[in-house]
Scaffold this motif. Structure first.
Motif, PDB file in Angstrom:
ATOM      1  N   MET A  22       0.834  -1.196   0.000  1.00 18.30           N
ATOM      2  CA  MET A  22       0.000   0.000   0.000  1.00 18.30           C
ATOM      3  C   MET A  22       0.874   1.254   0.000  1.00 18.30           C
ATOM      4  SD  MET A  22      -2.764   1.321   2.823  1.00 18.30           S
ATOM      5  CE  MET A  22      -1.441   1.842   3.938  1.00 18.30           C
ATOM      6  N   LEU A  23       1.938   1.254   0.815  1.00 16.13           N
ATOM      7  CA  LEU A  23       2.847   2.392   0.859  1.00 16.13           C
ATOM      8  C   LEU A  23       3.580   2.558  -0.470  1.00 16.13           C
ATOM      9  CD1 LEU A  23       4.291   1.959   4.463  1.00 16.13           C
ATOM     10  CD2 LEU A  23       2.572   3.612   3.691  1.00 16.13           C
ATOM     11  N   MET A  24       3.937   1.428  -1.080  1.00 12.47           N
ATOM     12  CA  MET A  24       4.610   1.477  -2.382  1.00 12.47           C
ATOM     13  C   MET A  24       3.689   2.099  -3.434  1.00 12.47           C
ATOM     14  SD  MET A  24       5.557  -1.714  -4.847  1.00 12.47           S
ATOM     15  CE  MET A  24       3.798  -1.918  -5.129  1.00 12.47           C
ATOM     16  N   LEU A  25       2.425   1.689  -3.429  1.00 11.21           N
ATOM     17  CA  LEU A  25       1.465   2.251  -4.375  1.00 11.21           C
ATOM     18  C   LEU A  25       1.232   3.732  -4.115  1.00 11.21           C
ATOM     19  CD1 LEU A  25      -1.184  -0.624  -4.570  1.00 11.21           C
ATOM     20  CD2 LEU A  25       0.400   0.075  -6.369  1.00 11.21           C
ATOM     21  N   ALA A  26       1.225   4.121  -2.835  1.00  5.10           N
ATOM     22  CA  ALA A  26       1.050   5.532  -2.496  1.00  5.10           C
ATOM     23  C   ALA A  26       2.209   6.360  -3.038  1.00  5.10           C
ATOM     24  CB  ALA A  26       0.929   5.701  -0.984  1.00  5.10           C
ATOM     25  N   ALA A  27       3.429   5.821  -2.940  1.00 10.32           N
ATOM     26  CA  ALA A  27       4.586   6.523  -3.498  1.00 10.32           C
ATOM     27  C   ALA A  27       4.479   6.627  -5.016  1.00 10.32           C
ATOM     28  CB  ALA A  27       5.871   5.803  -3.095  1.00 10.32           C
ATOM     29  N   ALA A  28       4.048   5.529  -5.660  1.00  9.15           N
ATOM     30  CA  ALA A  28       3.873   5.561  -7.113  1.00  9.15           C
ATOM     31  C   ALA A  28       2.779   6.535  -7.513  1.00  9.15           C
ATOM     32  CB  ALA A  28       3.540   4.158  -7.620  1.00  9.15           C
ATOM     33  N   ALA A  29       1.774   6.694  -6.638  1.00 11.62           N
ATOM     34  CA  ALA A  29       0.656   7.579  -6.947  1.00 11.62           C
ATOM     35  C   ALA A  29       1.095   9.037  -7.057  1.00 11.62           C
ATOM     36  CB  ALA A  29      -0.433   7.434  -5.886  1.00 11.62           C
ATOM     37  N   VAL A  30       2.171   9.420  -6.372  1.00 14.92           N
ATOM     38  CA  VAL A  30       2.687  10.784  -6.503  1.00 14.92           C
ATOM     39  C   VAL A  30       3.120  11.030  -7.953  1.00 14.92           C
ATOM     40  CG1 VAL A  30       4.472  12.394  -5.760  1.00 14.92           C
ATOM     41  CG2 VAL A  30       3.413  10.863  -4.092  1.00 14.92           C
ATOM     42  N   PHE A 138     -18.746  18.806 -26.278  1.00 14.16           N
ATOM     43  CA  PHE A 138     -18.296  17.912 -25.218  1.00 14.16           C
ATOM     44  C   PHE A 138     -17.453  18.663 -24.200  1.00 14.16           C
ATOM     45  CE2 PHE A 138     -18.261  15.486 -29.269  1.00 14.16           C
ATOM     46  CZ  PHE A 138     -19.377  14.709 -29.029  1.00 14.16           C
ATOM     47  N   GLY A 139     -17.168  17.958 -23.091  1.00 12.54           N
ATOM     48  CA  GLY A 139     -16.261  18.477 -22.089  1.00 12.54           C
ATOM     49  C   GLY A 139     -14.955  17.716 -22.101  1.00 12.54           C
ATOM     50  N   ALA A 140     -14.008  18.207 -21.317  1.00 16.46           N
ATOM     51  CA  ALA A 140     -12.674  17.595 -21.287  1.00 16.46           C
ATOM     52  C   ALA A 140     -12.539  16.525 -20.220  1.00 16.46           C
ATOM     53  CB  ALA A 140     -11.626  18.683 -21.043  1.00 16.46           C
ATOM     54  N   GLU A 141     -13.590  16.302 -19.402  1.00 20.14           N
ATOM     55  CA  GLU A 141     -13.433  15.416 -18.248  1.00 20.14           C
ATOM     56  C   GLU A 141     -13.324  13.940 -18.643  1.00 20.14           C
ATOM     57  OE1 GLU A 141     -17.143  15.331 -19.753  1.00 20.14           O
ATOM     58  OE2 GLU A 141     -16.223  17.161 -18.991  1.00 20.14           O
ATOM     59  N   GLY A 142     -14.161  13.487 -19.591  1.00 19.74           N
ATOM     60  CA  GLY A 142     -14.079  12.092 -20.013  1.00 19.74           C
ATOM     61  C   GLY A 142     -12.725  11.759 -20.613  1.00 19.74           C
ATOM     62  N   PRO A 143     -12.243  12.582 -21.560  1.00 20.29           N
ATOM     63  CA  PRO A 143     -10.915  12.326 -22.118  1.00 20.29           C
ATOM     64  C   PRO A 143      -9.795  12.342 -21.076  1.00 20.29           C
ATOM     65  CG  PRO A 143     -12.135  13.825 -23.519  1.00 20.29           C
ATOM     66  CD  PRO A 143     -12.968  13.625 -22.314  1.00 20.29           C
ATOM     67  N   ILE A 144      -9.844  13.271 -20.107  1.00 24.46           N
ATOM     68  CA  ILE A 144      -8.742  13.301 -19.144  1.00 24.46           C
ATOM     69  C   ILE A 144      -8.841  12.150 -18.166  1.00 24.46           C
ATOM     70  CG2 ILE A 144      -9.834  14.799 -17.420  1.00 24.46           C
ATOM     71  CD1 ILE A 144      -6.115  14.639 -18.493  1.00 24.46           C
ATOM     72  N   ILE A 145     -10.053  11.677 -17.876  1.00 27.63           N
ATOM     73  CA  ILE A 145     -10.198  10.489 -17.037  1.00 27.63           C
ATOM     74  C   ILE A 145      -9.585   9.286 -17.746  1.00 27.63           C
ATOM     75  CG2 ILE A 145     -11.919   8.831 -16.198  1.00 27.63           C
ATOM     76  CD1 ILE A 145     -13.587  11.244 -15.310  1.00 27.63           C
ATOM     77  N   MET A 146      -9.857   9.165 -19.036  1.00 30.09           N
ATOM     78  CA  MET A 146      -9.274   8.075 -19.815  1.00 30.09           C
ATOM     79  C   MET A 146      -7.767   8.243 -19.938  1.00 30.09           C
ATOM     80  SD  MET A 146     -10.247   5.324 -21.383  1.00 30.09           S
ATOM     81  CE  MET A 146      -9.974   4.209 -22.774  1.00 30.09           C
ATOM     82  N   THR A 147      -7.315   9.474 -20.176  1.00 27.46           N
ATOM     83  CA  THR A 147      -5.883   9.726 -20.337  1.00 27.46           C
ATOM     84  C   THR A 147      -5.140   9.540 -19.022  1.00 27.46           C
ATOM     85  OG1 THR A 147      -6.349  11.305 -22.099  1.00 27.46           O
ATOM     86  CG2 THR A 147      -4.182  11.421 -21.075  1.00 27.46           C
ATOM     87  N   GLY A 148      -5.680  10.099 -17.932  1.00 32.43           N
ATOM     88  CA  GLY A 148      -5.053   9.897 -16.632  1.00 32.43           C
ATOM     89  C   GLY A 148      -5.017   8.437 -16.247  1.00 32.43           C
ATOM     90  N   GLY A 149      -6.117   7.725 -16.551  1.00 33.84           N
ATOM     91  CA  GLY A 149      -6.128   6.288 -16.293  1.00 33.84           C
ATOM     92  C   GLY A 149      -5.075   5.554 -17.093  1.00 33.84           C
ATOM     93  N   ALA A 150      -4.895   5.961 -18.353  1.00 33.56           N
ATOM     94  CA  ALA A 150      -3.869   5.326 -19.188  1.00 33.56           C
ATOM     95  C   ALA A 150      -2.469   5.599 -18.643  1.00 33.56           C
ATOM     96  CB  ALA A 150      -3.985   5.839 -20.623  1.00 33.56           C
ATOM     97  N   LEU A 154      -0.147   2.560 -17.648  1.00 33.84           N
ATOM     98  CA  LEU A 154       1.140   2.370 -18.314  1.00 33.84           C
ATOM     99  C   LEU A 154       2.282   2.373 -17.309  1.00 33.84           C
ATOM    100  CD1 LEU A 154       0.626   4.620 -21.452  1.00 33.84           C
ATOM    101  CD2 LEU A 154       0.763   2.129 -21.396  1.00 33.84           C
ATOM    102  N   PHE A 155       2.197   3.261 -16.313  1.00 35.05           N
ATOM    103  CA  PHE A 155       3.234   3.280 -15.286  1.00 35.05           C
ATOM    104  C   PHE A 155       3.234   1.966 -14.513  1.00 35.05           C
ATOM    105  CE2 PHE A 155       4.708   4.232 -10.959  1.00 35.05           C
ATOM    106  CZ  PHE A 155       5.938   4.792 -11.238  1.00 35.05           C
ATOM    107  N   ALA A 156       2.049   1.460 -14.176  1.00 31.57           N
ATOM    108  CA  ALA A 156       1.953   0.211 -13.421  1.00 31.57           C
ATOM    109  C   ALA A 156       2.475  -0.966 -14.221  1.00 31.57           C
ATOM    110  CB  ALA A 156       0.500  -0.034 -13.010  1.00 31.57           C
ATOM    111  N   GLN A 157       2.288  -0.928 -15.547  1.00 34.84           N
ATOM    112  CA  GLN A 157       2.735  -2.050 -16.377  1.00 34.84           C
ATOM    113  C   GLN A 157       4.249  -2.148 -16.496  1.00 34.84           C
ATOM    114  OE1 GLN A 157       0.449  -2.526 -20.166  1.00 34.84           O
ATOM    115  NE2 GLN A 157      -1.025  -1.130 -19.225  1.00 34.84           N
TER     116      GLN A 157
END
Length: 581
Positions: A22-30, A138-150, A154-157
């Protein structure tokens, strides 16, 4: 008998390992939160550049309003050109960029082991910038949710992580991206919980919070500080006002349900066209262009229109046009499969509904525009807490939270009654995948073996010979039986398959006792205080469908827990929810 139940020391080591991860993931989350904030900045710059290029013929990232263009009838061509580009990108790049992004993120989480491709991370924001910049409603929220998720995925992979850990970083990136765009960290967290995570656990919640806060801290440096639409409303919060907010929410829920139904009707209509889907966005863009001729305010993300609704400066005529024309062009454009988000259009349409009706209500039209926004977002996305907090954070007017909550809950209740799924999960269901957004506690997690087990089970004596056991199983009722000694202490478990094996073996020691044969056999056992969920895991790991339950002090057999007992727990739990006495 050897007991291979997990020893306390091993459990402590497992818990310690989970804490470290959990701590490792929290560090990666930064890192993920920072990357998503950068992605949000790039997306907004790309939208600004695309808007200036398409409508004013200049290469600039400066602010501009589509409604200021002087193209006249040529205006219709701009959305068509942008949609043709998006269609080509989807066909020859990745079809994952089609649509509004959040359903694709949910599908990747639930069915794709939280793996998103680099193509999506690059093409989704680029295609959305072209779509929105060329007038897409449209708004920018859906694309940024998809982009932020990607970005998170990608970082996790790049590391040896489990699917659950990849999901955590994917959702962390999505929530961070939404925070960076809108400056709504609490609403982003609630969106993660209500729509994306499908769990509430420290291992996922803590990293998502860290990523969201990281993006929130970057936002003043990259984008802006403070609320996106800073407005303070003044209303007397009393029983009458709350009741009106509930009623407004109910109307917004009807609007959200109608929008969801119409969206997928439009999508079905495009699906029947005898053309490749690459051309559908361009066909839908014709309607967008015609809508722009009626009123240019329906084009683009429309954040200025949302601001005018919330501060009460919009003319009633314009609000009525938004309510009808914006809905039409948005439904047609999104149904055509182009790239864009749903959140900003839902806010605008809900705000327009509240603004129009608010002219006849106490408190002013701007106040009810806020409530309408929360309600329509809640009803469409089935995320009432997210919608209520989102409306308050967007304006910084937290004093209106009781009204936005009332509006959100009213819309949520009506939406649940009118349509089966949200505007997000309906798209996934149409691909043959069922998504349940309701969270509940697993009854196996809070029941103990002593509460569920069958007490005083039938047993076999340890002195019984193998030959006698073979004869016994010829007419036995159960597939397996515990074997105990003279004091009732558990020796092992013998099954019908064991008896068949002994019968088939030529050299089987048929005169030997069960106690002698089972003395070195490992067996999973439980105690009355063990959670039933852990016993279910034991059954899966060992392949044994009946787990003996023993007294930890004396090793005496006190009961047995079978697969049938677990099914009874589920049945009793469901009956307690529905059966009335």
């Amino acid at each position: 008998m050897k007991n291979f139940a997990t020893p306390p020391t091993h459990r402590r080591l497992a818990d310690h390992s989970a804490d470290l991860r959990m701590l490792m993931l929290a560090a990666a989350a930064v890192i993920v939160g920072t990357g998503s904030a950068m992605g949000a900045w790039l997306l907004l710059r790309a939208i600004a550049i695309a808007t200036n290029l398409f409508w004013f013929g200049r290469f600039s990232a400066g602010p501009s309003e589509i409604s200021d263009n002087g193209l006249g009838l040529w205006l219709v061509a701009i959305p068509i050109i942008g949609s043709l580009i998006v269609g080509l990108m989807a066909r020859y790049g990745s079809d994952k960029i089609r649509g509004h992004g959040i359903p694709e993120a949910i599908e990747a989480i639930l069915y794709g082991e939280s793996r998103l491709s680099p193509k999506v991370a690059l093409l989704k924001p680029l295609s959305s910038a072209i779509s929105i910049g060329s007038g897409g409603p449209f708004g920018a929220e859906g694309p940024i949710i998809m982009t932020g998720g990607a970005i998170g995925s990608l970082f996790a992979q790049q590391f040896d992580l489990s699917a659950a850990e990849r999901k955590t970083l994917l959702v962390a990136g999505a929530a961070a991206g939404m925070t960076a765009i809108f400056g709504t960290p609490v609403a982003a967290l609630l969106l993660a919980i209500e729509v994306l995570l499908f769990e509430w656990k420290p291992r996922s919640f803590v990293p998502v919070v860290v990523a969201t806060l990281s993006a929130f801290l970057w936002r003043p440096l990259l984008i802006d500080s403070g609320p996106l639409f800073p407005v303070m409303h003044h209303a007397l919060l009393g029983p009458a006002t709350i009741a009106i907010a509930l009623a407004m929410g109910a109307l917004a829920g009807c609007q959200a349900s109608l929008l969801s139904i119409l969206l997928y009707r439009v999508e079905d209509m495009f699906g029947r066209l005898p053309l490749h889907w690459m051309w559908w966005p361009a066909i839908g863009a014709v309607a967008v262009g015609i809508g722009g001729l009626i009123d240019a305010h329906v084009l683009g993300a429309g954040y200025e229109s949302i601001r005018a609704l919330l501060d009460g400066s919009m003319a009633l005529r314009v609000a009525l046009i938004l309510l009808v024309v914006k809905a039409a062009v948005w439904l047609i454009a999104l149904g055509s499969g182009t790239s864009g988000g749903v959140l900003a259009p839902l806010l605008m349409l809900g705000g327009a509904l509240g603004f129009v009706i608010g002219h006849f209500l106490p408190g002013g039209s701007a106040l009810w525009a806020l409530v309408g926004m929360a309600g329509t977002m809640s009803g469409a996305m089935r995320a009432p807490l997210t919608a209520a907090l989102f409306a308050a954070e967007l304006t910084g007017d937290f004093a209106m939270l009781p009204l936005t909550i009332a509006g959100s809950v009213g819309a949520y209740a009506v939406s649940v009654l009118l349509i089966r799924r949200s505007i997000l999960t309906e798209k996934i269901a149409r691909r043959g995948r069922h998504v349940l957004q309701e969270y509940s506690v697993d009854p196996l997690d809070f029941l103990l073996a002593g509460q569920v087990m069958s007490p005083d089970p039938e047993t076999l004596p340890g002195g019984l010979s193998l030959a006698e056991a073979i004869n016994f199983f010829a007419t036995a009722k159960h597939r397996s039986y515990p074997v105990v000694d003279a004091e009732g202490r558990l020796i092992g478990l013998v099954s019908r398959s064991d008896a068949l094996r002994w019968q088939m073996e030529d050299n089987a020691p048929l005169k030997a006792s069960l106690a002698e044969v089972l003395s070195d056999v490992s067996l999973p056992v439980a105690t009355p205080q063990k959670p039933v969920s852990q016993i279910a895991d034991m059954m899966v790991d060992s392949g044994i469908g009946r787990i003996p339950v023993v007294d930890p002090a004396t090793s005496r057999l006190v009961g047995i827990l079978s697969r049938q007992d677990l099914l009874k727990v589920r049945h009793v739990h469901r009956a307690s929810e529905w059966k009335r006495r």
